[in-house]
Design a protein around this motif. Structure first.
Motif, PDB file in Angstrom:
ATOM      1  N   GLY A  17      -0.307   1.442  56.641  1.00  0.00           N
ATOM      2  CA  GLY A  17       0.446   0.466  57.924  1.00  0.00           C
ATOM      3  C   GLY A  17       1.696   0.724  57.697  1.00  0.00           C
ATOM      4  O   GLY A  17       2.536   1.148  56.789  1.00  0.00           O
ATOM      5  N   VAL A  18       2.639  -0.098  58.615  1.00  0.00           N
ATOM      6  CA  VAL A  18       3.948  -0.118  58.760  1.00  0.00           C
ATOM      7  C   VAL A  18       4.431  -1.414  57.723  1.00  0.00           C
ATOM      8  O   VAL A  18       5.307  -1.440  57.206  1.00  0.00           O
ATOM      9  CB  VAL A  18       4.500  -0.158  60.143  1.00  0.00           C
ATOM     10  N   LEU A  19       3.455  -2.577  58.029  1.00  0.00           N
ATOM     11  CA  LEU A  19       4.065  -3.628  57.267  1.00  0.00           C
ATOM     12  C   LEU A  19       3.748  -3.722  55.705  1.00  0.00           C
ATOM     13  O   LEU A  19       2.653  -3.098  55.299  1.00  0.00           O
ATOM     14  CB  LEU A  19       2.983  -4.809  57.954  1.00  0.00           C
ATOM     15  N   PRO A  20       4.475  -4.265  54.953  1.00  0.00           N
ATOM     16  CA  PRO A  20       4.574  -4.371  53.548  1.00  0.00           C
ATOM     17  C   PRO A  20       3.166  -4.947  53.040  1.00  0.00           C
ATOM     18  O   PRO A  20       2.712  -4.304  52.158  1.00  0.00           O
ATOM     19  CB  PRO A  20       5.556  -5.253  52.980  1.00  0.00           C
ATOM     20  N   GLU A  21       2.570  -5.712  53.911  1.00  0.00           N
ATOM     21  CA  GLU A  21       1.444  -6.400  53.282  1.00  0.00           C
ATOM     22  C   GLU A  21       0.248  -5.462  53.361  1.00  0.00           C
ATOM     23  O   GLU A  21      -0.574  -5.621  52.866  1.00  0.00           O
ATOM     24  CB  GLU A  21       1.042  -7.792  54.375  1.00  0.00           C
ATOM     25  N   GLU A  22       0.299  -4.858  54.446  1.00  0.00           N
ATOM     26  CA  GLU A  22      -0.747  -3.606  54.580  1.00  0.00           C
ATOM     27  C   GLU A  22      -0.785  -2.638  53.572  1.00  0.00           C
ATOM     28  O   GLU A  22      -1.891  -2.274  53.009  1.00  0.00           O
ATOM     29  CB  GLU A  22      -0.696  -2.995  55.986  1.00  0.00           C
ATOM     30  N   ARG A  23       0.324  -2.234  53.265  1.00  0.00           N
ATOM     31  CA  ARG A  23       0.380  -1.286  51.739  1.00  0.00           C
ATOM     32  C   ARG A  23       0.239  -1.816  50.637  1.00  0.00           C
ATOM     33  O   ARG A  23       0.170  -1.106  49.529  1.00  0.00           O
ATOM     34  CB  ARG A  23       1.831  -0.500  52.186  1.00  0.00           C
ATOM     35  N   LYS A  24       0.344  -3.124  50.600  1.00  0.00           N
ATOM     36  CA  LYS A  24       0.244  -3.858  49.325  1.00  0.00           C
ATOM     37  C   LYS A  24      -1.370  -4.444  49.366  1.00  0.00           C
ATOM     38  O   LYS A  24      -1.960  -3.961  48.194  1.00  0.00           O
ATOM     39  CB  LYS A  24       1.294  -4.899  49.147  1.00  0.00           C
ATOM     40  N   LEU A  25      -1.690  -5.019  50.112  1.00  0.00           N
ATOM     41  CA  LEU A  25      -3.224  -5.756  50.124  1.00  0.00           C
ATOM     42  C   LEU A  25      -4.131  -4.645  50.694  1.00  0.00           C
ATOM     43  O   LEU A  25      -5.303  -4.831  49.924  1.00  0.00           O
ATOM     44  CB  LEU A  25      -3.173  -6.672  51.103  1.00  0.00           C
ATOM     45  N   GLY A  26      -3.884  -3.626  51.349  1.00  0.00           N
ATOM     46  CA  GLY A  26      -5.067  -2.990  52.055  1.00  0.00           C
ATOM     47  C   GLY A  26      -5.601  -3.435  53.124  1.00  0.00           C
ATOM     48  O   GLY A  26      -5.933  -4.677  53.288  1.00  0.00           O
ATOM     49  N   GLN A  27      -6.733  -2.400  53.666  1.00  0.00           N
ATOM     50  CA  GLN A  27      -7.735  -3.116  54.608  1.00  0.00           C
ATOM     51  C   GLN A  27      -8.697  -2.168  54.752  1.00  0.00           C
ATOM     52  O   GLN A  27      -8.549  -1.109  54.486  1.00  0.00           O
ATOM     53  CB  GLN A  27      -6.747  -3.658  55.977  1.00  0.00           C
ATOM     54  N   LEU A  28      -9.803  -2.375  55.747  1.00  0.00           N
ATOM     55  CA  LEU A  28     -10.784  -1.727  55.885  1.00  0.00           C
ATOM     56  C   LEU A  28     -10.440  -0.575  57.007  1.00  0.00           C
ATOM     57  O   LEU A  28      -9.760  -1.238  57.951  1.00  0.00           O
ATOM     58  CB  LEU A  28     -11.922  -2.463  56.381  1.00  0.00           C
ATOM     59  N   PHE A  29     -10.680   0.699  56.957  1.00  0.00           N
ATOM     60  CA  PHE A  29     -10.684   1.500  57.953  1.00  0.00           C
ATOM     61  C   PHE A  29     -12.030   2.145  58.287  1.00  0.00           C
ATOM     62  O   PHE A  29     -12.772   2.321  57.227  1.00  0.00           O
ATOM     63  CB  PHE A  29      -9.749   2.776  57.685  1.00  0.00           C
ATOM     64  N   ALA A  30     -12.224   2.391  59.770  1.00  0.00           N
ATOM     65  CA  ALA A  30     -13.281   3.223  60.000  1.00  0.00           C
ATOM     66  C   ALA A  30     -12.778   4.491  60.580  1.00  0.00           C
ATOM     67  O   ALA A  30     -12.142   4.532  61.560  1.00  0.00           O
ATOM     68  CB  ALA A  30     -14.186   2.255  60.936  1.00  0.00           C
ATOM     69  N   VAL A  31     -13.918   5.511  60.560  1.00  0.00           N
ATOM     70  CA  VAL A  31     -13.660   6.867  60.920  1.00  0.00           C
ATOM     71  C   VAL A  31     -14.793   7.458  61.595  1.00  0.00           C
ATOM     72  O   VAL A  31     -15.937   7.441  61.067  1.00  0.00           O
ATOM     73  CB  VAL A  31     -13.069   7.726  59.842  1.00  0.00           C
ATOM     74  N   ASP A  32     -14.531   8.034  62.740  1.00  0.00           N
ATOM     75  CA  ASP A  32     -15.684   8.635  63.477  1.00  0.00           C
ATOM     76  C   ASP A  32     -15.230  10.347  63.600  1.00  0.00           C
ATOM     77  O   ASP A  32     -13.900  10.442  63.865  1.00  0.00           O
ATOM     78  CB  ASP A  32     -15.799   8.434  65.160  1.00  0.00           C
TER      79      ASP A  32
END
Length: 293
Positions: A17-32
Motif C-alpha cells: 500500500g501507499v499509506l504508512p499504516e498499510e505497510r506497518k500494520l498490514g491487511q488482508l488481500f484476496a487473489v483470484d
C-alpha cells in the motif's frame, strides 16, 4: 476455447500500500487466478505431471503476497502473473485479480481490485548487423534475448549475407530471423529490443544506415496495429527478401496477420531475392544451432 484452471479467493495477509499504516500494520488481500492451459492429456491420463499443480501455484502466490511490500496492487498483480508464467510452462495465459477487501479510503464499498491478463506470445524478430564483427553482434543479441526471463529463444534461421537495403552506401549485412516466446506486451517488448540494441552500441544517426545490430519486431502473435510507436506486422515484411528468405526457412506456413498470406506465398511472389546468400547454415549444433559453445 482454452481449458482453464481457477483458484478463487485465495487469502493472504500482506503489507502492500501507499499509506504508512498499510505497510506497518498490514491487511488482508484476496487473489483470484484463471490459468489457461491444455488439459486434455491430464483428463485422459489422470497424471499430475500433465496438469498444473494447484498447490504449487498457491505457494508461489503466497510467497509474493506475504513477501516484500509493493506500493501498488497493480505491481503485486504483475509480479504474480510473471511468476506463474515463468514457473509453469503449461500455462499459456494468466488472469490475475488482486482485491483489497478493506482499503483505507473514506466511503462505503465492498473492496477495490485490479485485474490484469498476461499471456505467452510467439513473435518473430529480424536480426541484422553490418558493422564490426557481424557474427558476434548477432550472437550477443540472441544471448541478451535469452537472458531476459520474459523471453525464450525458440528457433533460429540460418544466417544470410545480403546487400544493404535503401539509398545509403555501406557494407553488406548478416541477417537472420528468430522465433521467440515472450509474455511482454507488444510495446514493452519493443522497448526491450531497443534496450538490447543500445547495449550493443546501436546508433540511430542515419535512416537505413549501417548498424552494429538491428532488432526488428516482425510479427507478434496475431496482433495488428499501426501507431507512431509500433506497427504490426512490420510494414516492410512483404517487400524484404532478407526477412522473407530466413523466415520461410523456419515458419513457411505462418499466415502474416493483417496480410492474410503465408510467408511461403509472400516469398514465392517476391521479386529480387537473388541477392540474399546463405552465409551459415543452422545445423542444430552449438549455441542457437549457429555458434560454437
Amino acid at each position: 476455447m482454452a481449458d482453464r484452471i481457477r483458484l478463487n479467493r485465495m487469502q493472504f495477509y500482506g503489507y502492500h500500500g501507499v499509506l504508512p499504516e498499510e505497510r506497518k500494520l498490514g491487511q488482508l488481500f484476496a487473489v483470484d487466478l484463471e490459468l489457461s492451459c491444455d488439459l486434455y492429456q491430464a483428463g485422459t491420463t489422470d497424471q499430475l505431471d500433465q496438469t498444473v499443480n494447484y498447490a504449487a501455484v498457491f505457494d508461489q502466490v503466497k510467497e509474493i503476497v506475504e513477501g516484500p511490500p509493493f506500493m501498488l496492487i497493480e505491481a503485486l498483480a504483475e509480479n504474480i502473473a510473471e511468476r506463474v508464467l515463468i514457473s509453469f510452462s503449461k500455462v499459456t495465459k494468466c488472469l490475475v485479480k488482486v482485491m483489497k477487501p478493506n482499503p483505507p479510503i473514506a466511503g462505503h464499498y465492498e473492496s477495490v481490485s485490479v485485474e490484469i491478463e498476461r499471456s505467452r506470445t510467439t513473435a518473430y524478430l529480424g536480426l541484422g548487423s553490418n558493422i564490426g564483427n557481424r557474427e558476434s553482434y548477432l550472437e550477443r543479441a540472441l544471448e541478451a534475448l535469452q537472458a531476459e526471463q520474459k523471453i525464450r529463444v525458440v528457433h533460429c534461421s540460418s544466417i544470410y549475407e545480403t546487400e544493404p537495403y535503401g539509398p545509403v552506401r555501406q557494407p553488406d549485412f548478416l541477417n537472420m530471423v528468430a522465433q521467440v516466446e515472450t509474455f511482454f506486451p507488444p510495446l514493452p517488448f519493443l522497448r526491450k529490443l531497443q534496450e538490447i540494441e543500445t547495449a550493443l552500441s546501436r546508433a540511430r544517426e542515419v535512416h537505413w544506415g549501417p548498424r552494429t545490430i538491428d532488432l526488428d519486431l516482425l510479427v507478434f502473435g496475431q496482433k495488428v496495429t499501426c501507431s507512431e510507436a509500433l506497427s504490426l506486422p512490420h510494414p516492410e515484411i512483404a517487400r524484404r527478401a532478407f526477412v522473407l528468405k530466413p523466415l520461410v526457412e523456419i515458419a513457411p506456413h505462418l499466415v502474416v496477420p493483417g496480410l492474410h498470406r503465408s510467408v511461403m506465398d509472400l516469398w514465392q511472389n517476391l521479386n529480387g531475392g537473388e541477392d540474399v546468400q546463405l552465409w551459415r547454415t543452422n545445423n542444430g549444433g552449438g549455441k542457437f544451432g549457429l555458434f560454437e559453445n
